[in-house]
Design a protein around this motif. Structure first.
Motif, mmCIF file in Angstrom:
data_model
loop_
_atom_site.group_PDB
_atom_site.id
_atom_site.type_symbol
_atom_site.label_atom_id
_atom_site.label_comp_id
_atom_site.label_asym_id
_atom_site.label_seq_id
_atom_site.Cartn_x
_atom_site.Cartn_y
_atom_site.Cartn_z
ATOM 1 N N LEU A 83 -12.241 -4.179 -1.922
ATOM 2 C CA LEU A 83 -11.154 -5.166 -2.141
ATOM 3 C C LEU A 83 -10.108 -4.173 -2.987
ATOM 4 O O LEU A 83 -8.765 -4.680 -3.100
ATOM 5 N N TRP A 84 -10.476 -3.917 -4.772
ATOM 6 C CA TRP A 84 -9.550 -2.838 -4.957
ATOM 7 C C TRP A 84 -9.209 -2.029 -5.184
ATOM 8 O O TRP A 84 -7.951 -2.028 -5.103
ATOM 9 N N LYS A 85 -10.214 -1.108 -3.832
ATOM 10 C CA LYS A 85 -8.948 0.616 -4.261
ATOM 11 C C LYS A 85 -8.411 0.454 -1.901
ATOM 12 O O LYS A 85 -7.714 1.340 -1.818
ATOM 13 N N ILE A 86 -8.675 -0.601 -1.058
ATOM 14 C CA ILE A 86 -8.108 -0.682 -0.227
ATOM 15 C C ILE A 86 -7.593 -1.597 0.288
ATOM 16 O O ILE A 86 -6.040 -1.345 0.873
ATOM 17 N N GLU A 87 -7.714 -2.920 -0.006
ATOM 18 C CA GLU A 87 -7.264 -4.131 0.027
ATOM 19 C C GLU A 87 -5.701 -4.113 -0.744
ATOM 20 O O GLU A 87 -4.681 -5.131 -0.449
ATOM 21 N N ILE A 88 -6.050 -4.304 -2.378
ATOM 22 C CA ILE A 88 -5.022 -4.738 -2.818
ATOM 23 C C ILE A 88 -3.996 -3.649 -2.696
ATOM 24 O O ILE A 88 -3.156 -3.753 -2.460
ATOM 25 N N PRO A 89 -4.331 -2.664 -2.348
ATOM 26 C CA PRO A 89 -3.477 -1.806 -2.535
ATOM 27 C C PRO A 89 -2.399 -1.703 -1.135
ATOM 28 O O PRO A 89 -0.971 -1.586 -1.461
ATOM 29 N N LEU A 90 -2.697 -2.129 0.174
ATOM 30 C CA LEU A 90 -2.260 -2.293 1.024
ATOM 31 C C LEU A 90 -1.964 -4.228 1.188
ATOM 32 O O LEU A 90 -0.286 -4.058 2.268
ATOM 33 N N ALA A 91 -1.887 -4.588 0.125
ATOM 34 C CA ALA A 91 -1.831 -6.192 0.407
ATOM 35 C C ALA A 91 -0.514 -6.146 -0.962
ATOM 36 O O ALA A 91 -0.091 -7.187 -0.911
ATOM 37 N N LYS A 92 -0.631 -5.623 -1.703
ATOM 38 C CA LYS A 92 0.309 -5.640 -2.692
ATOM 39 C C LYS A 92 1.657 -6.350 -2.492
ATOM 40 O O LYS A 92 3.158 -6.652 -3.765
ATOM 41 N N GLN A 93 2.704 -5.969 -1.291
ATOM 42 C CA GLN A 93 3.704 -6.084 -1.554
ATOM 43 C C GLN A 93 4.191 -7.413 -1.257
ATOM 44 O O GLN A 93 5.217 -7.892 -1.649
ATOM 45 N N THR A 94 3.057 -7.986 -0.611
ATOM 46 C CA THR A 94 3.340 -9.545 0.072
ATOM 47 C C THR A 94 2.600 -10.566 -1.227
ATOM 48 O O THR A 94 3.283 -11.627 -1.726
ATOM 49 N N LEU A 95 1.422 -9.533 -1.876
ATOM 50 C CA LEU A 95 1.104 -10.272 -3.186
ATOM 51 C C LEU A 95 2.252 -10.449 -3.844
ATOM 52 O O LEU A 95 2.624 -11.580 -5.310
ATOM 53 N N LEU A 96 3.549 -9.510 -4.604
ATOM 54 C CA LEU A 96 4.502 -9.237 -5.590
ATOM 55 C C LEU A 96 5.253 -10.884 -4.476
ATOM 56 O O LEU A 96 5.898 -11.215 -5.635
ATOM 57 N N VAL A 97 5.552 -10.524 -3.471
ATOM 58 C CA VAL A 97 5.916 -11.633 -3.172
ATOM 59 C C VAL A 97 5.452 -13.195 -3.543
ATOM 60 O O VAL A 97 6.760 -13.745 -4.598
ATOM 61 N N GLY A 98 4.439 -13.389 -3.267
ATOM 62 C CA GLY A 98 3.973 -14.234 -3.690
ATOM 63 C C GLY A 98 4.325 -15.021 -5.242
ATOM 64 O O GLY A 98 4.355 -15.894 -5.637
ATOM 65 N N LEU A 99 3.680 -13.264 -6.717
ATOM 66 C CA LEU A 99 4.222 -13.443 -7.813
ATOM 67 C C LEU A 99 5.498 -14.276 -8.243
ATOM 68 O O LEU A 99 5.786 -14.976 -8.608
ATOM 69 N N ASN A 114 -4.501 -11.020 5.235
ATOM 70 C CA ASN A 114 -5.267 -11.349 6.651
ATOM 71 C C ASN A 114 -4.516 -10.292 6.666
ATOM 72 O O ASN A 114 -4.737 -10.117 8.549
ATOM 73 N N GLN A 115 -2.933 -9.980 6.312
ATOM 74 C CA GLN A 115 -2.456 -8.294 7.718
ATOM 75 C C GLN A 115 -2.831 -7.460 6.883
ATOM 76 O O GLN A 115 -2.160 -6.197 7.588
ATOM 77 N N VAL A 116 -3.992 -7.042 6.249
ATOM 78 C CA VAL A 116 -4.093 -5.776 5.970
ATOM 79 C C VAL A 116 -5.407 -5.348 7.605
ATOM 80 O O VAL A 116 -6.214 -6.074 7.690
ATOM 81 N N PRO A 117 -4.583 -4.593 7.798
ATOM 82 C CA PRO A 117 -5.727 -3.576 9.093
ATOM 83 C C PRO A 117 -7.269 -3.155 9.242
ATOM 84 O O PRO A 117 -7.142 -3.430 8.063
ATOM 85 N N LYS A 118 -7.412 -4.193 9.704
ATOM 86 C CA LYS A 118 -9.175 -3.843 9.638
ATOM 87 C C LYS A 118 -9.839 -2.788 10.359
ATOM 88 O O LYS A 118 -10.587 -2.591 9.299
ATOM 89 N N VAL A 119 -8.989 -2.310 10.961
ATOM 90 C CA VAL A 119 -10.061 -0.774 10.918
ATOM 91 C C VAL A 119 -9.965 0.755 8.761
ATOM 92 O O VAL A 119 -10.455 0.832 9.163
ATOM 93 N N PHE A 120 -9.025 -0.376 8.237
ATOM 94 C CA PHE A 120 -8.880 0.261 6.943
ATOM 95 C C PHE A 120 -10.395 -0.205 6.204
ATOM 96 O O PHE A 120 -10.859 0.251 5.483
ATOM 97 N N ILE A 121 -10.470 -1.508 6.464
ATOM 98 C CA ILE A 121 -11.983 -1.785 5.860
ATOM 99 C C ILE A 121 -13.168 -1.463 6.606
ATOM 100 O O ILE A 121 -14.232 -1.015 5.890
ATOM 101 N N GLU A 122 -13.267 -1.367 7.641
ATOM 102 C CA GLU A 122 -14.069 -0.861 8.782
ATOM 103 C C GLU A 122 -14.569 1.048 8.495
ATOM 104 O O GLU A 122 -15.522 0.832 8.306
ATOM 105 N N LEU A 123 -13.640 1.196 7.846
ATOM 106 C CA LEU A 123 -13.319 2.773 7.196
ATOM 107 C C LEU A 123 -14.028 2.700 6.003
ATOM 108 O O LEU A 123 -14.769 3.866 5.568
ATOM 109 N N GLY A 124 -14.163 2.108 5.343
ATOM 110 C CA GLY A 124 -14.489 1.577 4.463
ATOM 111 C C GLY A 124 -15.777 1.696 3.995
ATOM 112 O O GLY A 124 -16.685 1.693 4.017
ATOM 113 N N SER A 125 -16.411 0.492 4.890
ATOM 114 C CA SER A 125 -17.478 0.149 5.125
ATOM 115 C C SER A 125 -18.415 1.467 5.036
ATOM 116 O O SER A 125 -19.910 1.295 4.592
#
Length: 283
Positions: A198-214, A177-188
């Motif tokens: 998902l794998w090249k834009i969203e996951i790298p940008l969400a990596k820090q929060t994902l590591l906190v969850g882990l 949810n915190q991934v800026p929509k502009v990057f997703i729109e740019l990818g599209s």
């Protein structure tokens, strides 16, 4: 007025459900038990096959290159303490239990968290379920798990998975949810397919929060695995239970300190990976 009429007993409804599951889905539960036991036994055998000093050296070297010198020193001290107090085998059993529980928890929570970030209706449905899962005392999860899978390591893994899913799922949803929509729109806009986005834009940008969850998933799983020593899960939890039932203060204290050492090892290594990813962005 007879107040007993107004009393609600969940067990009166859940017990027939558990009986029906045991009667009609026994082959499925047996297959799950066999699979979990096989994976768990393989990881445990791999950890115990390597001589303790060699494994400590391997972990120290990996921690040095993956995290930092401080994390490597701490990893060596934590594992060395587990060996020094004579609880090396129990510590490796606990690490194997945590590893299997975390892998399955992430495997379940990650895709559901991604879907919740995509569909707000699903998130609204899942959120109260997660609230209940995190509010219920952890040992309560052991009751239905034991009723279905009997005593042993499998119900401990199942209960730990249920307890470890909520933090990973919540933070996965938050991360995407915190991934800026502009990057997703740019990818599209450049014609990237959803999988690449998902794998090249969203996951790298969400990596820090994902590591906190882990990190949270690992620590909560460790707490649950220790508690699962009450149902025959083995590991350090069994040593704590043995010290409690025999009133052996020395054994209980050694096992408790070994649990602290394992917790510090897992927490500092996972946090070190997170901090290492933050440093380039801070420069």
């Amino acid at each position: 007025m007879n107040l007993s009429i107004l009393q609600f007993s969940p067990g009166a409804f859940l017990a027939p459900v558990v009986d029906w599951l045991n009667t009609n889905l026994h082959p499925l539960f047996a297959a799950i038990s066999y699979l979990v036991e096989t994976v768990l036994s393989a990881i445990e055998a791999a950890l115990l096959f390597v001589p303790p000093y060699a494994l400590i050296a391997i972990v120290v070297v990996l921690a040095f290159f993956a995290v930092s010198l401080r994390a490597a020193i701490l990893a060596g001290l934590c594992l060395g303490f587990c060996l020094l107090v004579g609880l090396w085998t129990a510590s490796m059993q606990t690490l194997a239990l945590v590893s299997v529980a975390v892998m399955i928890s992430v495997f379940i929570a990650f895709p559901i968290g991604v879907l919740c970030s995509r569909h707000k209706t699903l998130e609204a449905v899942v959120r109260p379920i997660l609230d209940v899962m995190q509010t219920v005392p952890p040992w309560v999860y052991l009751i239905p798990a034991v009723m279905i899978f009997s005593l042993g390591r499998v119900p401990a893994i199942i209960a730990t998975i249920v307890y470890g899913i909520p933090p990973m799922l919540r933070l996965t949803t938050l991360a995407f949810n915190q991934v800026p929509k502009v990057f997703i729109e740019l990818g599209s806009a450049i014609g990237a397919p959803p999988r690449s986005i998902l794998w090249k834009i969203e996951i790298p940008l969400a990596k820090q929060t994902l590591l906190v969850g882990l990190n949270q998933c690992i620590l909560l799983s460790l707490a649950m695995v220790v508690l699962a020593g009450l149902v025959g899960a083995g590991g350090l939890g069994a040593e704590v239970t043995r010290g409690l039932t025999r009133m052996e203060m020395g054994l209980g204290l050694r096992a408790g300190l070994a649990i602290v050492a394992v917790a510090l090892l897992l927490d500092r290594l996972s946090r070190g990976l997170l901090d290492r990813d933050r440093l380039p962005k801070a420069r």
